[in-house]
Design a protein around this motif. Structure first.
Motif, PDB file in Angstrom:
ATOM      1  N   PHE A  54      -9.150  39.616 -18.474  1.00  0.00           N
ATOM      2  CA  PHE A  54      -9.442  40.247 -17.191  1.00  0.00           C
ATOM      3  C   PHE A  54     -10.442  39.434 -16.371  1.00  0.00           C
ATOM      4  CE2 PHE A  54     -12.227  42.851 -14.571  1.00  0.00           C
ATOM      5  CZ  PHE A  54     -11.319  43.535 -13.784  1.00  0.00           C
ATOM      6  N   PHE A  55     -10.191  39.372 -15.072  1.00  0.00           N
ATOM      7  CA  PHE A  55     -11.162  38.820 -14.135  1.00  0.00           C
ATOM      8  C   PHE A  55     -11.241  39.754 -12.931  1.00  0.00           C
ATOM      9  CE2 PHE A  55      -7.060  37.247 -12.822  1.00  0.00           C
ATOM     10  CZ  PHE A  55      -7.087  37.175 -11.450  1.00  0.00           C
ATOM     11  N   GLY A  56     -12.409  39.887 -12.341  1.00  0.00           N
ATOM     12  CA  GLY A  56     -12.608  40.868 -11.284  1.00  0.00           C
ATOM     13  C   GLY A  56     -12.369  40.344  -9.882  1.00  0.00           C
ATOM     14  N   ASN A  57     -12.115  41.281  -8.970  1.00  0.00           N
ATOM     15  CA  ASN A  57     -12.141  41.069  -7.513  1.00  0.00           C
ATOM     16  C   ASN A  57     -10.904  40.395  -6.929  1.00  0.00           C
ATOM     17  OD1 ASN A  57     -14.815  42.183  -7.539  1.00  0.00           O
ATOM     18  ND2 ASN A  57     -15.556  40.179  -8.212  1.00  0.00           N
ATOM     19  N   GLY A 301     -15.085  43.831 -12.868  1.00  0.00           N
ATOM     20  CA  GLY A 301     -14.604  44.211 -11.559  1.00  0.00           C
ATOM     21  C   GLY A 301     -15.754  44.662 -10.676  1.00  0.00           C
ATOM     22  N   ALA A 302     -15.702  44.301  -9.404  1.00  0.00           N
ATOM     23  CA  ALA A 302     -16.761  44.626  -8.429  1.00  0.00           C
ATOM     24  C   ALA A 302     -18.110  44.079  -8.875  1.00  0.00           C
ATOM     25  CB  ALA A 302     -16.841  46.134  -8.200  1.00  0.00           C
ATOM     26  N   ALA A 303     -18.108  43.072  -9.716  1.00  0.00           N
ATOM     27  CA  ALA A 303     -19.349  42.512 -10.254  1.00  0.00           C
ATOM     28  C   ALA A 303     -19.761  41.269  -9.474  1.00  0.00           C
ATOM     29  CB  ALA A 303     -19.177  42.163 -11.728  1.00  0.00           C
ATOM     30  N   GLU A 304     -21.072  41.105  -9.325  1.00  0.00           N
ATOM     31  CA  GLU A 304     -21.603  39.968  -8.576  1.00  0.00           C
ATOM     32  C   GLU A 304     -21.911  38.790  -9.495  1.00  0.00           C
ATOM     33  OE1 GLU A 304     -21.412  39.680  -5.576  1.00  0.00           O
ATOM     34  OE2 GLU A 304     -21.504  41.654  -4.616  1.00  0.00           O
ATOM     35  N   THR A 305     -20.942  38.411 -10.301  1.00  0.00           N
ATOM     36  CA  THR A 305     -21.101  37.194 -11.102  1.00  0.00           C
ATOM     37  C   THR A 305     -21.322  36.010 -10.170  1.00  0.00           C
ATOM     38  OG1 THR A 305     -19.784  38.008 -12.950  1.00  0.00           O
ATOM     39  CG2 THR A 305     -19.912  35.627 -12.683  1.00  0.00           C
ATOM     40  N   SER A 366      -4.736  39.954 -15.728  1.00  0.00           N
ATOM     41  CA  SER A 366      -4.693  40.530 -14.393  1.00  0.00           C
ATOM     42  C   SER A 366      -6.111  40.838 -13.932  1.00  0.00           C
ATOM     43  CB  SER A 366      -3.823  41.790 -14.345  1.00  0.00           C
ATOM     44  OG  SER A 366      -3.574  42.179 -12.991  1.00  0.00           O
ATOM     45  N   SER A 367      -6.214  41.459 -12.757  1.00  0.00           N
ATOM     46  CA  SER A 367      -7.497  41.774 -12.147  1.00  0.00           C
ATOM     47  C   SER A 367      -7.553  43.264 -11.830  1.00  0.00           C
ATOM     48  CB  SER A 367      -7.689  40.921 -10.885  1.00  0.00           C
ATOM     49  OG  SER A 367      -8.994  41.043 -10.358  1.00  0.00           O
ATOM     50  N   PRO A 381      -1.276  40.830  -8.889  1.00  0.00           N
ATOM     51  CA  PRO A 381      -0.554  39.833  -9.696  1.00  0.00           C
ATOM     52  C   PRO A 381      -0.825  39.970 -11.185  1.00  0.00           C
ATOM     53  CG  PRO A 381      -2.475  38.835  -8.688  1.00  0.00           C
ATOM     54  CD  PRO A 381      -2.404  40.242  -8.158  1.00  0.00           C
ATOM     55  N   ILE A 382       0.140  39.541 -11.972  1.00  0.00           N
ATOM     56  CA  ILE A 382       0.014  39.480 -13.428  1.00  0.00           C
ATOM     57  C   ILE A 382       0.430  38.089 -13.887  1.00  0.00           C
ATOM     58  CG2 ILE A 382       0.900  40.345 -15.636  1.00  0.00           C
ATOM     59  CD1 ILE A 382       1.328  43.018 -14.322  1.00  0.00           C
ATOM     60  N   ILE A 383      -0.316  37.549 -14.831  1.00  0.00           N
ATOM     61  CA  ILE A 383       0.062  36.302 -15.489  1.00  0.00           C
ATOM     62  C   ILE A 383       0.340  36.612 -16.950  1.00  0.00           C
ATOM     63  CG2 ILE A 383      -0.653  33.973 -16.145  1.00  0.00           C
ATOM     64  CD1 ILE A 383      -2.560  33.988 -13.765  1.00  0.00           C
ATOM     65  N   LEU A 384       1.484  36.197 -17.436  1.00  0.00           N
ATOM     66  CA  LEU A 384       1.806  36.272 -18.861  1.00  0.00           C
ATOM     67  C   LEU A 384       1.831  34.854 -19.412  1.00  0.00           C
ATOM     68  CD1 LEU A 384       4.730  38.872 -18.887  1.00  0.00           C
ATOM     69  CD2 LEU A 384       2.335  39.276 -19.510  1.00  0.00           C
TER      70      LEU A 384
END
Length: 448
Positions: A54-57, A301-305, A366-367, A381-384
């Motif tokens: 998972f990655f956010g935003n 998600g919604a994180a200020e990395t 996905s995100s 989007p989804i990546i497999l």
């Protein structure tokens, strides 16, 4: 492979380390397979693994979605980091997330379970049901010492959102979040029963490999020449990883004076280094068959990395609210680069049957939204990656459910396809409007 003795797949090397039990799992060895090398000696199939990442935003859809569909699709600007594993990557775009409520970010997590979130109150919610990884772990987790492992990279989670939906990628149910482990040393302990001692423990330090020396010697007498070579390579790798984890910089380091005021004491994180170590841990855990199911929360998600390691000093969530931000685009490319780090490690790791871990795994990525400035979950989007022993299509393709900017279909159909790769008897996933009873033939492999 004739004239050799078989050993159980669950064979472990055991010893004592500072008065505590130390355990080292083994990679798949020829001595654990049947005479044809196509199954384990007890007749059970060779292991297939599953990871959620998972990655956010979200992304910038026009710069993320490939320009053509089908096989041999061209990689977009934001997918360029996946060039070295291109054949193993299937991209799905234009799909509709059918979550029944809108909050911002929370509803995007339906892409990992097929449920609308529950107990919604403002920016508080809980997962509506079990995530895909936990459904798969319920099917195959009993075959490994650890049913599933949950890892994280950036410790920056949203301070505005509460509940469990946004703070854990994996859930057994609405009240059973499986929180990620952000510390590689603790993840090592959780998986392998070893840890890097503190400075005060240095006089008592002993390698876990020393602790299992006697059982290692006894095992060697039961293995053939090739298996002994594999064991040597495996133990060398365990030793190198043990040292690598100990040397990893702290997750939260006090940085030099920042150029932006939004960088706090946790603002400089060794993201690439930690992502690499966590990826290595997954490789070893899968090769040792310690677990076959994992989740990786790269950043919340919604994180200020803050991607300060590539000289971006503003928060990624804030950047995602500006579709014209080059820092947003650069950050997304950086994220895909770290996803590629995992995939390239999998591709470089060879299983006992000559396949690599992308051949024997499925990674679902996905995100929490399609694009951050609208918070839309349409065209999410989804990546497999990987094909899970030909359960999914190989080489990878681009599937577009609807032309830009529309959306169609049900994103949960992808989840059901992945679930059926491990549990062919599964007939549905999720509940309510997002539920799916129809897997996607377009992404099924030859052995589905």
């Amino acid at each position: 492979m004739s004239n050799r003795r078989t050993i159980p797949r669950r064979t472990l090397l055991r010893g004592l380390l500072g008065g505590s039990a130390a355990v080292v799992g083994l990679p798949l060895l020829e001595a654990m397979l049947d005479r044809h090398g196509e199954a384990l000696a007890d007749g059970s199939p060779l292991p297939t693994r599953f990871v959620t990442w998972f990655f956010g935003n979200g992304v910038i859809l026009p710069r993320f979605e490939p320009a053509a569909t089908g096989p041999n699709y061209p990689l977009s600007d934001q997918l360029q980091p996946l060039a070295n594993v291109r054949d193993y990557v299937t991209v799905l775009t234009g799909m509709r997330n059918r979550c029944e409520v809108t909050v911002t970010h929370h509803e995007g997590m339906t892409a990992f379970n097929g449920f609308t979130m529950t107990e919604l109150s403002g920016l508080f919610s809980k997962a509506g049901g079990p995530t895909i990884d936990q459904l798969i772990a319920a099917k195959i987790g009993q075959d490994t010492p650890v049913a599933s492992i949950h890892l994280g990279v950036s410790k920056h989670l949203s301070v505005m959102d509460s509940g469990t939906t946004m703070h854990a990628l994996s859930h057994k149910g609405p009240n059973e979040p499986q929180y990620p482990q952000f510390n590689p040393q603790q993840a090592w302990t959780d998986l392998f029963g070893a840890f890097a001692p503190t400075a005060d423990d240095r006089p008592l330090r002993a390698s876990i490999l020393d602790a299992v020396r006697d059982q290692t010697a006894a095992l060697r007498t039961r293995l053939g020449k090739l298996d002994n070579q594999r064991l040597d390579a495996h133990l060398d790798g365990v030793s190198a990883l043990e040292k690598k984890i100990e040397a990893t910089a702290p997750l939260c380091a006090l940085p030099d004076k920042p150029t932006e005021t939004n960088t706090d004491i946790n603002g400089v994180e060794p993201i690439t280094a930690v992502n690499g170590v966590m990826s290595d841990l997954l490789v070893y855990a899968f090769q040792c068959d310690i677990t076959r199911v994992a989740s990786m929360l790269f950043h919340g998600g919604a994180a200020e990395t803050v991607f300060s390691e590539i000289d971006i000093w503003s928060g990624h969530h804030n950047n995602s609210h500006n579709p014209n931000s080059e820092e947003l685009h650069t950050g997304i490319v950086h994220i895909m680069g770290r996803f590629a780090d995992l995939l390239e490690r999998f591709k470089a790791s060879v299983d006992i049957d000559g396949k690599n871990l992308l051949d024997t795994s499925i990674i679902y990525c996905s995100s929490d939204c399609a694009e951050g400035w609208t918070h839309s979950i349409q065209r999410q989007p989804i990546i497999l990656a990987g094909h899970g022993r030909n359960k999914l299509i190989y080489p990878g393709i681009h599937v577009q459910a609807a032309p830009y900017p529309m959306s169609d279909g049900n994103i949960s159909d992808v989840l059901l396809t992945c679930l059926q790769a491990f549990d062919p008897r599964a007939t549905s996933i999720g509940g309510g409007a997002p539920m799916s009873t129809t897997p996607m033939p377009a992404i099924m492999g030859t052995d589905f």
